[in-house]
Design an enzyme around this catalytic site. Structure first.
Site, short mmCIF file in Angstrom:
data_model
loop_
_atom_site.label_atom_id
_atom_site.label_comp_id
_atom_site.label_asym_id
_atom_site.label_seq_id
_atom_site.Cartn_x
_atom_site.Cartn_y
_atom_site.Cartn_z
NE ARG A 1 -4.23 -1.82 1.84
CZ ARG A 1 -4.98 -2.47 2.71
NH1 ARG A 1 -4.63 -2.47 3.98
NH2 ARG A 1 -6.06 -3.10 2.33
N GLY B 1 -6.55 -6.84 -0.46
CA GLY B 1 -6.46 -7.54 0.81
C GLY B 1 -5.52 -8.73 0.81
#
Length: 416
Positions: A40, A361
């Site tokens: 991320r 995820g």
């Protein structure tokens, strides 16, 4: 929906202007507070780099975990600031608070091309408040950090399904734009929902059927096949009347799964074999059994090799693939073969021309843990929950607000 993007903002000019950027920097940490997956952080770099190189004074808001009731040193963004600085190749200041005196003083002291990271936005309870007035009050404080002449860039796709102060409310106060990451996500998801090439295969894993129920019901009428693996497959197996031993089971979802199997029998695909063991531990010896014959006292931690072969054959013929959720406990090497096999099948299909999307995820983490290059699939999403809600047809507040007129252009806009 016509959404202004980063290119539009850069064309207007940002040199000397304050720009508030909402990023998704919710990285996993180990017990020592070290980041275990930089995905991320890496995904946030392109937008930030473009703004900094154009001379903006960048203020970044982001969250980490779910702090309760106020600041928690274990959830400070300090390690994120260091990691972000390494990837940007410049110092990233970390404010000692969210919108307090330190954040304000540091924001006022920024020069062109400087970057400031506010500490965990969720340290301020107003960020996630259900009270509109409380969220708006925090949003005004955030906007003040880049006033006058400031702008807001939404680049945290993992949170756009949340109506939160730094995601939604601040966009009602400042000129707003989609960052590179969010714009790319929207483009890819629109392709999955509006111009999908057939055959269309969906691979769903993870622990809970309840988390994926909406997307199953939405995609079952659009996809040619939906492959079910991970912990959620055991509730489907139980719905067929098969024993599941001590495997993960949502008993309250069994009847729902039975209905889904009856309604979409020609679409849903379940494992034919399961890798089981005695306890949830990396060193617990695995054995493979038929999916309809899991022994009492044992638990399933992965799909078996027969299932991998069957699913891989199905995926090899797909022109479009969406994958969300691992097939097993891929963090344990003995139970990673199912996830690896399916991931490699998706990579192979992509190499033959399929359009493939990995839905954020754990799936994205699995790609990295298993050493599969990110460029080996068409797109890796940074927001699993947001991706699923988009595919379910739900309205995402953080996207919807970006399509609203800029403040000052219509009645009810905030100051800019």
């Amino acid at each position: 929906m016509n959404i202004p993007n980063l290119k539009d903002l850069l064309a207007e000019g940002v040199s000397g202007r304050g720009v508030l950027v909402r990023c998704d920097l919710n990285v996993p940490l180990d017990d020592d507070g070290a980041i275990t997956d930089l995905g991320r952080v890496t995904a946030s770099v392109p937008t930030l780099k473009a703004l900094l190189e154009a001379g903006a004074k960048v203020v970044v808001a982001a969250h980490l975990g779910r702090p309760k009731g106020g600041p928690d040193p274990k959830l400070s963004l300090a390690p994120v600031a260091a990691a972000l600085g390494e990837q940007l190749g410049q110092h990233v200041q970390l404010a000692g608070d969210v919108v307090g005196s330190d954040a304000l003083a540091r924001a006022e002291g920024l020069t062109d091309g400087d970057i400031l990271l506010l500490d965990n936005i969720r340290f301020d309870a107003r960020e996630t408040s259900k009270d509109d007035a409380q969220r708006l009050a925090l949003a005004k404080k955030l906007a003040e950090l880049v006033w006058p002449g400031g702008a807001f860039v939404s680049d945290g796709f993992g949170v756009v399904h949340r109506r939160q102060a730094s995601v939604y409310d601040v966009a009602t106060l400042l000129p707003h734009y989609a960052g590179t990451l969010v714009a790319d996500e929207i483009r890819v998801l629109e392709q999955l929902t509006s111009s999908t090439k057939r055959p269309y295969a969906v691979v769903l894993g993870g622990s809970k059927v309840s988390d994926k129920l909406g997307v199953i019901e939405s995609l079952a009428t659009k996809a040619d096949s939906i492959v079910i693996g991970g912990g959620m497959c055991f509730t489907f197996l139980a719905a067929q009347g098969f024993p599941v031993g001590r495997s993960l089971l949502e008993t309250e979802m069994i009847e729902t799964c039975r209905r889904l199997l009856d309604t979409y029998a020609d679409v849903l695909r379940l494992p034919m074999d399961i890798v089981v063991t005695e306890k949830f531990a990396a060193d617990s010896p695995p054995q493979t059994v038929a999916a309809d014959a899991i022994p009492d006292g044992l638990m399933g931690l992965d799909i078996g090799p027969g299932s991998v072969k069957r699913f891989a054959a199905l995926l090899s013929n797909a022109s479009t693939i969406f994958w969300n959720g691992p097939m097993g406990v891929f963090e344990f090497p003995a139970y990673a073969a199912g996830t690896r096999g399916v991931a490699e099948a998706i990579v192979a299909a992509t190499g033959k021309g399929a359009f493939s999307v990995v839905g954020g995820g754990d799936s994205a983490a699995a790609m990295r843990v298993l050493g599969l290059p990110e460029g080996s699939v068409s797109h890796i999403s940074t927001g699993g929950g947001a991706s699923l809600e988009y595919l379910e047809g739900k309205t995402l507040p953080g996207i919807e607000v970006l399509g609203e007129p800029q403040p000052g252009q219509s009645k009810g806009g905030g100051d800019s």
